[in-house]
Design a protein around this motif. Structure first.
Motif, PDB file in Angstrom:
ATOM      1  N   ARG A 186       6.570   9.717  -0.545  1.00 27.74           N
ATOM      2  CA  ARG A 186       6.333   8.537  -0.353  1.00 27.74           C
ATOM      3  C   ARG A 186       4.591   8.800  -0.214  1.00 27.74           C
ATOM      4  N   THR A 187       3.856   7.811  -0.874  1.00 29.53           N
ATOM      5  CA  THR A 187       2.536   7.908  -0.749  1.00 29.53           C
ATOM      6  C   THR A 187       2.240   6.617   0.298  1.00 29.53           C
ATOM      7  N   GLU A 188       1.849   6.619   1.224  1.00 29.75           N
ATOM      8  CA  GLU A 188       1.397   5.353   1.991  1.00 29.75           C
ATOM      9  C   GLU A 188      -0.007   5.561   2.219  1.00 29.75           C
ATOM     10  N   TYR A 189      -0.995   4.996   1.565  1.00 26.59           N
ATOM     11  CA  TYR A 189      -2.113   5.152   1.264  1.00 26.59           C
ATOM     12  C   TYR A 189      -2.820   5.560   2.839  1.00 26.59           C
ATOM     13  N   PRO A 190      -3.716   6.350   2.832  1.00 24.53           N
ATOM     14  CA  PRO A 190      -4.055   7.303   1.857  1.00 24.53           C
ATOM     15  C   PRO A 190      -3.093   8.497   2.033  1.00 24.53           C
ATOM     16  N   TYR A 191      -2.132   8.670   2.715  1.00 19.46           N
ATOM     17  CA  TYR A 191      -1.201   9.877   3.299  1.00 19.46           C
ATOM     18  C   TYR A 191      -0.123   9.998   2.450  1.00 19.46           C
ATOM     19  N   ASP A 249       0.827  -1.353   0.106  1.00 17.67           N
ATOM     20  CA  ASP A 249      -0.049   0.194  -0.086  1.00 17.67           C
ATOM     21  C   ASP A 249       0.836   1.159   0.031  1.00 17.67           C
ATOM     22  N   TRP A 250       2.015   1.091  -0.540  1.00 17.15           N
ATOM     23  CA  TRP A 250       2.979   2.328  -0.401  1.00 17.15           C
ATOM     24  C   TRP A 250       3.751   2.253  -1.582  1.00 17.15           C
ATOM     25  N   ILE A 251       4.317   3.435  -2.010  1.00 11.45           N
ATOM     26  CA  ILE A 251       5.445   3.619  -3.260  1.00 11.45           C
ATOM     27  C   ILE A 251       6.255   4.714  -2.768  1.00 11.45           C
ATOM     28  N   GLU A 252       7.375   4.712  -3.017  1.00 12.95           N
ATOM     29  CA  GLU A 252       8.408   5.974  -2.766  1.00 12.95           C
ATOM     30  C   GLU A 252       9.371   5.890  -3.831  1.00 12.95           C
ATOM     31  N   VAL A 253      10.029   7.175  -3.830  1.00  9.98           N
ATOM     32  CA  VAL A 253      10.776   7.493  -4.954  1.00  9.98           C
ATOM     33  C   VAL A 253      11.681   8.694  -4.040  1.00  9.98           C
ATOM     34  N   ASP A 254      13.080   8.251  -4.680  1.00 14.69           N
ATOM     35  CA  ASP A 254      14.063   9.164  -4.142  1.00 14.69           C
ATOM     36  C   ASP A 254      14.774  10.276  -4.979  1.00 14.69           C
ATOM     37  N   TYR A 255      15.065  11.514  -4.793  1.00 12.37           N
ATOM     38  CA  TYR A 255      15.204  12.143  -5.703  1.00 12.37           C
ATOM     39  C   TYR A 255      16.787  13.234  -5.284  1.00 12.37           C
ATOM     40  N   THR A 256      17.629  13.598  -5.885  1.00 12.90           N
ATOM     41  CA  THR A 256      18.447  14.556  -5.701  1.00 12.90           C
ATOM     42  C   THR A 256      18.130  15.582  -6.667  1.00 12.90           C
ATOM     43  N   ILE A 290       1.118  14.971   4.976  1.00 13.02           N
ATOM     44  CA  ILE A 290       0.159  15.608   4.248  1.00 13.02           C
ATOM     45  C   ILE A 290      -1.206  14.568   3.747  1.00 13.02           C
ATOM     46  N   ALA A 291      -2.180  15.352   4.013  1.00 12.40           N
ATOM     47  CA  ALA A 291      -3.409  14.397   3.905  1.00 12.40           C
ATOM     48  C   ALA A 291      -4.361  15.184   3.023  1.00 12.40           C
ATOM     49  N   TYR A 292      -5.177  14.592   2.007  1.00  8.71           N
ATOM     50  CA  TYR A 292      -5.860  15.232   1.038  1.00  8.71           C
ATOM     51  C   TYR A 292      -7.441  14.758   1.393  1.00  8.71           C
TER      52      TYR A 292
END
Lengths: 386, 386, 386
Positions: C251-256, C209-216, C274-276
């Protein structure tokens, strides 16, 4: 605040709550075969046209140069623009666009660039009467206008009373208005204006097209506000139950409503007559026309002096009522159905009466087509402007 | 005010009133296979993008750094946000969100984070031309752009005339605009500006995609207003019928309209060219683009001096016309159908022409899907900005 | 500005663009079986009721005289008016109209004029918790409330961080918000605030229930704005690639959703939670609740002094993001379907995750009927107000 139903009503009330309602009261249109006030007389100025609405139908009220008032569909037969933007010419109304002219029967009497020998159909005329400072229109089948009961507005024209004319647009179905006024258990809503009051229902009566209920009131705490004293009568040094000697009767006599207060000696000290006129086709907005008549005291000037306070007090009460019925309409819109859960038998009977005497909601535009196809020449009752 | 039809037309007119209309003219969309003005040139600034609408379709007009103008769908192919919020970069437009870049053919030429070797489809491009201070777009099938007739705007570029550019959004179907201008029997609407005028129809002519009608006018009462004198020519000491020597010709040449006034010596003293561009998919709002050209008098400064008055006068007239056609649209919306009851043969012929040359109202969103599926590379006619 | 995807992603991205999407992500409702923040604690004042919405359902948050908070359907069972207009009476809420009274379980405990022995059904109660200055409500099946994961809000309650509470209504589907924050290739949108920045995706991870991505990030031109330095850390005299040592993880860890920045020594310098929360039944408007925690520097007063600038900077960024997602929603409304053309694999995976964990859009009003038929007595978790 604690109020109570008579013992028998409580039981009936509790049973009533599970009653199924096959139809939605908020989808019952008001019956058009009645005389409805559509404007105050002062709004329809001599030599001018005034556009109003009844249940989505545009109607123009024309006061001619001689002071008579007549009512037509508010559209030119030619290009459908409102005749209320037109020009009064003697006893006729002329469309502002190409100058087509109509008399009080809705007949087209002149097309300037076509000649008078070949004229098209006109527009629908409505029976029209002025009484007590109100312009009434018979909005239904004109053949029934003469036999339809015209409301009694005696107090408003009786010098023994001083009358306040009031009203505003309220964004709700007209039936919420009837329920609000008839259920006096809603005193809690007016706690800021009225203090803590206890209403007691003395019983109800019902006829074919009317229902009425009697109430007495007792103050539970605090002092009587001065505004209320003006309307309901002042009670100096009254004992807790003494106010119960005054009886308030709320009556729906379809489609009108009255609220009258009589003292123990049967004198009527207050007489409110009120009508709720749907403006839009969905009947989700009504314009309220109220005549509030207060019996003049022995020293009449006292009432005149107190009048501004009475106006202020009644406006405050009316504002609270308008606010709550608009919230009821919002809830109905959101829920998409009538989920009221009524426990007060008087209101359940009132709802049945409103259901029986109304008509199922018509499809949008249905009226317009009818009105356009049939051009009925109807007798116009012309009454000089007051 | 009394105007008259020629004898023959009166009779025909009266017969016409019962004609059945199987289709609703207000549900006929304007035909997209024409050159439509979508903006004034001055609105599309160098190095900026400008978003407009045609019948619900968003279109971006881009004036590049070199001054050329091109037109694309106003959406990025990526996340559909408007390109008109983007940044002009040389001869391209770059989306404001992730920086996708498009050239004048609608091809996507760069996605900054993806590399240029693999690029997705772009967006639709529209043929585009600038003339007489207007940006024209061919809104239909681009293959027909070259053969489609481009409107003649000669007076607007002729130094013998002074031209006023005007127009506003009007909340009505474009067909009401055509009918309003062509039926000069509506002088009654402008009675406050024009006084009491009598229009006489001299006859009409019709071609495959055009209709025109000639009028003369006579003043029935009062003096000629100075504003009118500027537009129609001044008539000092004119006898009652002398004004009839000037002939006004109103012409709809699909989809444009013109109104021209010629004096008895055939000189054209006024030339109005006007187009009505539907903005929304329902075609219930149009933007009007008008070029009003007045022939310069022998002492040209007189026209310049009087220009503010002419602007004021034409604005007043246009305001009245806009008000009435918006009332016509409101009536149509309420009635749900076209209940016009036309008695003037010219207008009935005009209605037939508009019906024949338009297209049945498309379902909502239909255009968008088409536009998205097909990416047509079309030749762009680039014209330097004036 | 030029950013780049890692080589492998570019290829996958280009392939992904033709992927067919059988369902429209903007017609996937957020799943109700989660704890959602519906108000800031400070909005729910002691002894008052506060009305909020979740996906079209009105909910009243009541803070009793003792400071506890409970949540009920925001309607009186009687006439459906909002309980949020009522009066808190000890630990109960009393309807403003006829005084019906409800406790924290939604049970009707008093109808003043009916007596307490026969009371009708009440209204639905919602599990309710307060944490970190937010009032959370479990909006779904109450039986699942105890086992549902409650979000971790550690940084917001950790003295090592200073936290800003922010948020506003945004007129778009909640899914646009997730996509906006996760796709850091949209730096071009913030070019006025951030200058020319290059984001580089380092790779992504995905769980159930999550996805995350790293950026520089690397600056391509110009100086680092001071507002950005406050949030992302200041880089005095940094070499072009030095900023790449900081890693941003979205990171989106559903629903946050969270966005965290860690320095090369793994210290978390910024933590955004953050939550919507969808407000309307169509889920076309969301209320955003954000907790932005910044690690206090060694001299804490420096952060306090810079706080107004940080507020200003984040408001500017948030305003641009709100503007663009509202344009995305407008495009979707106009196109009637989801025509996004995504080329970034991270976002395509995010979309799949949001699709899988949401629920198909319910028919309008469906919730209301369910809520009304079933009166579930649920355990209420009462937490003293902070």
């Amino acid at each position: 605040m604690h109020a109570a139903l008579p013992q028998g009503e409580q039981e009936t009330g509790a049973v009533d709550t599970s009653a199924s309602q096959p139809r939605d009261l908020r989808r019952i249109d008001i019956h058009p075969d009645h005389w409805y006030p559509l404007a105050w007389s002062r709004e329809v100025k001599r030599g001018h046209a005034h556009g109003v609405r009844f249940a989505g139908d545009p109607i123009v009220l024309v006061r001619t140069d001689s002071g008579k008032v007549f009512a037509l569909e508010d559209r030119c037969a030619h290009r459908q623009v409102p005749l209320s933007a037109g020009v009064v010419d003697g006893e006729s109304i002329r469309c502002c666009y190409h100058g087509w002219t109509y008399d009080c029967t809705g007949r087209c009497t002149d097309i300037p660039y076509l000649g008078r020998e070949r004229l098209p159909n006109g527009v629908r005329a409505y029976p029209c009467r002025e009484e007590a400072g109100l312009v009434f229109v018979f909005t239904g089948d004109p053949l029934r206008a003469d036999t339809a009961r015209f409301p009694s507005l005696d107090s408003a024209t009786d010098a023994a009373y001083k009358t306040r004319r009031f009203g505003q647009e309220v964004k709700c179905h007209y039936t919420f208005m009837h329920e609000n006024l008839m259920d006096m258990n809603h005193q809690f809503l007016h706690r800021r204006q009225m203090g803590s009051m206890r209403a007691r229902s003395l019983g109800r009566r019902r006829g074919e097209d009317w229902i009425e209920v009697d109430y007495t009131f007792a103050r539970e705490a605090g002092k009587q506000p001065i505004g209320e004293a003006l309307v309901f009568g002042q009670k100096r040094g009254a004992k807790p139950d003494e106010t119960q000697k005054d009886v308030m009767t709320v009556r729906t006599e379809y489609p009108y409503q009255t609220l009258r207060i009589r003292t123990k000696d049967e004198a009527m000290v207050m007489d409110l007559w009120i009508a709720y006129v749907p403006l839009d086709a969905e009947q989700r907005t009504n314009r309220t026309f109220g005549l509030l008549s207060i019996r003049r005291p022995k020293i009449p000037i006292l009432l005149d002096a107190a009048w501004p306070l009475l106006v202020w007090f009644t406006e405050r009460i009316f504002k609270e009522d308008r606010w709550i019925v608009e919230r009821e309409q919002e809830a109905h819109d959101r829920q998409g159905a009538d989920h009221n859960h009524e426990v007060f038998p008087v209101i359940n009977e009132l709802r049945a009466l409103l259901m029986e005497h109304g008509v199922p909601h018509r499809a949008a535009g249905a009226h317009d087509v009818d009105a356009r196809r049939v051009h009925r020449i109807v007798p116009v009752q012309e009454v000089p402007a007051s």
